[in-house]
Design an enzyme around this catalytic site. Structure first.
Site, PDB file in Angstrom:
ATOM      1  N   GLU A   1       0.867  -1.170   0.000  1.00 28.95           N
ATOM      2  CA  GLU A   1       0.000   0.000   0.000  1.00 28.95           C
ATOM      3  C   GLU A   1       0.912   1.230   0.000  1.00 28.95           C
ATOM      4  OE1 GLU A   1      -2.691   0.420   3.337  1.00 28.95           O
ATOM      5  OE2 GLU A   1      -3.556   2.236   2.467  1.00 28.95           O
TER       6      GLU A   1
ATOM      7  N   ARG B   1       5.700 -12.951   9.417  1.00 30.24           N
ATOM      8  CA  ARG B   1       6.309 -11.679   9.061  1.00 30.24           C
ATOM      9  C   ARG B   1       7.664 -11.560   9.739  1.00 30.24           C
ATOM     10  NH1 ARG B   1       2.593  -7.877   9.275  1.00 30.24           N
ATOM     11  NH2 ARG B   1       4.005  -6.135   9.431  1.00 30.24           N
TER      12      ARG B   1
ATOM     13  N   LYS C   1       4.818   0.508   9.003  1.00 34.59           N
ATOM     14  CA  LYS C   1       4.931   1.798   8.333  1.00 34.59           C
ATOM     15  C   LYS C   1       4.322   2.906   9.177  1.00 34.59           C
ATOM     16  CE  LYS C   1       3.842  -0.002   3.970  1.00 34.59           C
ATOM     17  NZ  LYS C   1       2.487  -0.030   3.485  1.00 34.59           N
TER      18      LYS C   1
HETATM   19  P1  ATP Z   1       2.939  -2.174   7.541  1.00 35.22           P
HETATM   20  O1  ATP Z   1       2.173  -2.585   8.747  1.00 35.22           O
HETATM   21  O2  ATP Z   1       4.381  -1.972   7.794  1.00 35.22           O
HETATM   22  O3  ATP Z   1       2.295  -1.025   6.841  1.00 35.22           O
HETATM   23  P2  ATP Z   1       1.670  -3.792   5.688  1.00 35.22           P
HETATM   24  O4  ATP Z   1       1.594  -5.264   5.637  1.00 35.22           O
HETATM   25  O5  ATP Z   1       0.467  -3.048   6.027  1.00 35.22           O
HETATM   26  O6  ATP Z   1       2.876  -3.417   6.594  1.00 35.22           O
HETATM   27  P3  ATP Z   1       1.777  -3.438   2.916  1.00 35.22           P
HETATM   28  O7  ATP Z   1       2.248  -2.292   2.138  1.00 35.22           O
HETATM   29  O8  ATP Z   1       0.353  -3.774   2.848  1.00 35.22           O
HETATM   30  O9  ATP Z   1       2.236  -3.182   4.372  1.00 35.22           O
HETATM   31  O10 ATP Z   1       2.655  -4.721   2.636  1.00 35.22           O
HETATM   32  C1  ATP Z   1       2.994  -5.213   1.371  1.00 35.22           C
HETATM   33  C2  ATP Z   1       3.417  -6.646   1.512  1.00 35.22           C
HETATM   34  O11 ATP Z   1       4.525  -6.739   2.386  1.00 35.22           O
HETATM   35  C3  ATP Z   1       2.324  -7.503   2.097  1.00 35.22           C
HETATM   36  O12 ATP Z   1       2.190  -8.651   1.293  1.00 35.22           O
HETATM   37  C4  ATP Z   1       2.803  -7.848   3.462  1.00 35.22           C
HETATM   38  O13 ATP Z   1       2.395  -9.137   3.815  1.00 35.22           O
HETATM   39  C5  ATP Z   1       4.318  -7.755   3.326  1.00 35.22           C
HETATM   40  N1  ATP Z   1       4.924  -7.382   4.603  1.00 35.22           N
HETATM   41  C6  ATP Z   1       4.669  -6.278   5.325  1.00 35.22           C
HETATM   42  N2  ATP Z   1       5.382  -6.273   6.475  1.00 35.22           N
HETATM   43  C7  ATP Z   1       6.110  -7.428   6.470  1.00 35.22           C
HETATM   44  C8  ATP Z   1       7.034  -8.015   7.367  1.00 35.22           C
HETATM   45  N3  ATP Z   1       7.361  -7.431   8.520  1.00 35.22           N
HETATM   46  N4  ATP Z   1       7.585  -9.200   7.034  1.00 35.22           N
HETATM   47  C9  ATP Z   1       7.259  -9.787   5.874  1.00 35.22           C
HETATM   48  N5  ATP Z   1       6.396  -9.291   4.986  1.00 35.22           N
HETATM   49  C10 ATP Z   1       5.815  -8.121   5.265  1.00 35.22           C
HETATM   50 MG    MG Z   2      -0.481  -1.497   6.628  1.00 33.75          MG
END
Ligand code: ATP
Ligand code: MG
Length: 751
Positions: A35, A261, A271
């Site tokens: 995102e 994760r 993020k």
């Molecule tokens: P954040 O909470 O940091 O915003 P998110 O999962 O909401 O993380 P996205 O931009 O939606 O962020 O993530 C894109 C991809 O990265 C998703 O497929 C998610 O599963 C993966 N991802 C995010 N954080 C991790 C992590 N700590 N380890 C492995 N994969 C991750």
């Molecule tokens: Mg997120």
């Protein structure tokens, strides 16, 4: 059928099985779906490496898809930053760049189709009513009064929602699933909400936006993704995924698989939290070299390959765990060790005048770039002259017994140069050492002593008149505790106040002026450095320390055995598993007094469940602490515990506060493998936790007395310094202080 597959993780197992069965005719299509609401962090790197890596390995494709369905938080700046970062990591999406917002029309059509099938309805309840009617973990939800609207009415209302007739929050579209499902996610999940907000790509074209649960699986379906990989939190969403994809999509359809994760100690990952650090100016932007964002790591000097090999070392498994930031540091060190030329720089210079070396004389001494790797070619010449700069820390006026560097009357070897002796110490009025005088043994050029006398210390140096002034920026961990979010309301209190040190008076040998400004060096004995790509210029060279040579934290925070080990292999999860809590899970929760969540986690992990069951059978009953330990702390490669007694005792000792979690982690492998009484290990290693307030008080007093300036700062409001004092106390106690008691004492004393 292949019997021994060359796979690295359970997802590769699944892909190979699908390839063998011809499910997708050999196609492998993955995607990385960020995102655009912030910069990518090291956790994303794991997902990127996994998704793009699979496409590479199986000759498939990996899409970069922006999951941009939330107008309020998204920004084109983030889109560009994410593209840059994925690219920099070494991955190519080619033509496969997509935006979920490009699918808004198609997603809308899918929603209409669902309504037409009687599978979705417009709910006009308030958000609060919806929340209330959802029930709880133990009680089923109640049907919305709008659940039985006719298809015609639903179609009309949904059309009006799109046309902007209704205000925010007045209606939502929901899937008609099951309000009684034990899995709360399935209690008629929301699919669309009204939001009169401008989207960075579609502008004001839309005032309804699809929810993640709706947009995500259907975007996968639209792109013909085969293997849709996400993190474990979405496991309970999988039935929604399957339900929706089945409802609108022909086979072969995508399937979702979850992996753990990445969590890293000494930092926060999401993020949203990183955004806070940026917005509240705890750091200097998303690319602050202390941040574990891709942009921050890049600016600091990490290489793409070091991040890729880190991701590989972490591996892909289904058990949640925290990885040691030491492993990331190991990866960059390992990378740079092979490629970084060794040069000399002096971070905190102290001049020594060699009174027997002719004034004006300069000798250019041969110095190899890769002294540790002799067959590797390359050298430069370094100038030697009467005035030499050495590091302040390499001189001690009153050396202890083990100090082998320079001190009055004693000798030290200058790397590639001569053996020198200190003859005089010059001080200012305050009594600080400002300069040294000494002599140079002219028979020792190159470092050898012709008479064979022993000179134990060798130090780096720079000729004063040839020195290039540089600024060095030394980074330390951003947070001073392993888990910054544990036990505090606001993780920023755990920021490490000493995470950056800027030395404006450093110097480097003149050879660096001829190098590519992007060169990564090892400054001998100081660590790996490169020029800060933002702030360094030919007029003012600024060097970032990428990583220290050795992990100085290893001494205090002993690296867990989990760090550098072969990747754990995981068994293939059954393709169709029920996510709803089984009666067995609920019974386990009840029998052992576990939270349902804990019981769920335990039953998800077959290996750990087996260990738990075996111990329970022998011990009769088990505490939640034991279940917790098995789920969260037991290394994934422990196959079984033959003699559970000592292990149970260890958990009990941790539970009662006799030993800290860190120490329990440290001794667990020995306790489990050899069945040694944990008390014996603790006694032998001197690891018992110190909880006695008077001992801790004395330590705290001492630390506060030695750091009066910081104590004043704390009292004047810089509360983040609590982390500093905790760190000092933990260090003083050899890591043995009971953190809770210690924190209470320090807080009281600093009042
Ligand atoms: P954040 O909470 O940091 O915003 P998110 O999962 O909401 O993380 P996205 O931009 O939606 O962020 O993530 C894109 C991809 O990265 C998703 O497929 C998610 O599963 C993966 N991802 C995010 N954080 C991790 C992590 N700590 N380890 C492995 N994969 C991750
Ligand atoms: Mg997120």
């Amino acid at each position: 059928m292949a019997s021994s597959r060359d796979t690295n993780n359970f997802i590769e197992e699944i892909i190979e099985r699908d390839n063998e069965s011809g499910k997708y005719a050999g196609a492998v299509v993955t995607r990385f779906p960020p995102e655009p609401n912030g910069y990518l962090h090291i956790g994303h790197a794991k997902s990127i490496a996994l998704n793009f890596g699979l496409a590479r390995k199986y000759d498939g494709t990996c899409h970069l898809r922006f999951d941009d369905t939330n107008p309020e938080t998204e920004d084109p700046e983030f889109v560009e930053a994410i593209k840059r970062d994925v690219h920099w990591l070494g991955y190519e999406w080619g033509d496969n760049l997509f935006f979920a917002s490009d699918y808004f029309e198609q997603l809308y059509d899918y929603a209409v189709k669902l309504i037409g099938q009687g599978l979705a309805y417009v709910d006009s309840s308030s958000m609060e009513e919806i929340r209330k009617n959802r029930g709880t973990v133990t009680e089923p939800g109640t049907d919305s009064p709008y659940r039985d609207r006719t298809i015609e009415e639903n179609l009309k209302l949904f059309g009006e929602m799109r046309d902007g007739v209704h205000g925010d929050g007045t209606h939502v579209l929901r899937a008609k699933m099951d309000m009684g499902s034990p899995n709360m996610k399935l209690r008629d999940p929301l699919l669309y909400r009204i939001k009169h907000a401008s989207h960075y790509r579609t502008g004001d074209e839309w005032c309804i936006y699809p929810m993640y649960d709706f947009a995500h699986p259907l975007s996968d379906a639209i792109e013909n993704i085969t293997h849709s990989l996400c993190t474990l939190e979405f496991e309970n969403n999988r039935p929604i995924y399957d339900w929706l994809v089945d409802a609108v999509c022909e086979s072969p359809r995508p399937y979702q698989y979850e992996f753990a994760r990445l969590n890293l100690n000494y930092t926060v990952m999401s993020k949203r939290k990183l955004l806070r650090l940026v917005e509240e100016k705890f750091v200097d932007g998303w690319d602050d070299p202390r941040m574990y964002t891709i942009a921050g790591l890049r600016r600091r000097g990490y290489t793409p390959s070091s991040i890729r090999s880190f991701a590989e070392r972490v591996g892909v498994a289904r058990a949640n765990s925290r990885s040691d930031v030491g492993l990331l540091e190991y990866s960059i060190r390992d990378d740079l060790n092979a490629i970084a030329p060794r040069v000399m720089a002096v971070l905190r210079p102290l001049r020594i005048e060699l009174t027997n070396y002719d004034e004006g004389k300069v000798e250019w001494l041969e110095a190899p770039y890769f002294p540790h790797d002799v067959p590797k070619e390359g050298s430069r010449k370094v100038p030697f002259s009467r005035n030499i700069l050495i590091d302040r820390s390499d001189f001690k006026e009153n050396p202890g017994k083990k100090f082998y560097r320079l001190s009055p009357g004693n000798e030290v070897r200058l790397r590639y140069g001569y053996v020198i002796r200190c003859t005089d110490v010059i001080k200012n009025d305050e009594g600080d050492v400002v300069e040294l005088k000494g002599t140079c043994d002219l028979d020792t050029r190159g470092g050898d002593t012709p008479d064979g006398r022993r000179v134990r210390g060798t130090i780096q140096w720079v000729s004063a008149e040839h020195a290039i002034p540089i600024e060095t920026r030394l980074y330390d961990r951003l947070f001073s505790v392993e888990n910054p979010e544990e036990g505090v309301e606001d993780f920023t209190v755990n920021l490490n106040p000493d995470s950056i040190e800027i030395l404006s008076g450093s110097v480097a040998e003149p050879s660096i002026a001829n190098d590519d400004p992007g060169t990564r060096y090892q400054f001998e004995r100081e660590g790996y450095f490169w020029q800060d790509p933002e702030d360094s210029s030919p007029d003012k060279l600024v060097f970032n320390r990428i990583v220290m040579l050795k992990d100085s934290w290893e001494k205090t925070v002993k690296a867990k055995p989990a760090t550098i080990k072969p990747r754990a292999k995981e068994t293939v999860p059954k393709e169709v598993r029920t996510i709803v809590d089984s009666p067995a899970t609920l019974k386990m929760a009840e029998d052992f007094g576990l939270s349902v969540e804990l019981a769920r986690q335990l039953s998800k992990d077959e290996a750990k469940k087996a260990i738990f069951d075996a111990i329970a059978e022998q011990a009769g009953e088990l505490s939640a602490a034991v279940a917790n330990w098995i789920v969260n702390e037991l290394p994934g490669d422990v196959q079984g515990i033959d003699n559970p007694g000592p292990f149970l005792k260890m958990v009990a000792m941790f539970d009662s506060g006799d030993i800290s979690q860190r120490i329990a982690r440290q001794i667990q492998v020995e306790v489990i493998e050899s069945g040694t009484d944990p008390e014996t290990v603790v006694d032998r290693e001197g690891l018992a936790q110190i909880s006695d307030p008077s001992t801790l008080e004395a330590m705290a007093d001492d630390i506060i007395a030695r750091n009066t300036e910081k104590a004043e700062l704390y009292r004047s409001g810089k509360k983040g310094l609590i982390g500093f004092f905790m760190g000092q106390l933990m260090q003083a106690s050899g890591g043995k202080a009971n953190p809770e008691v210690a924190r209470g004492i320090i807080e009281k004393k600093l009042g």
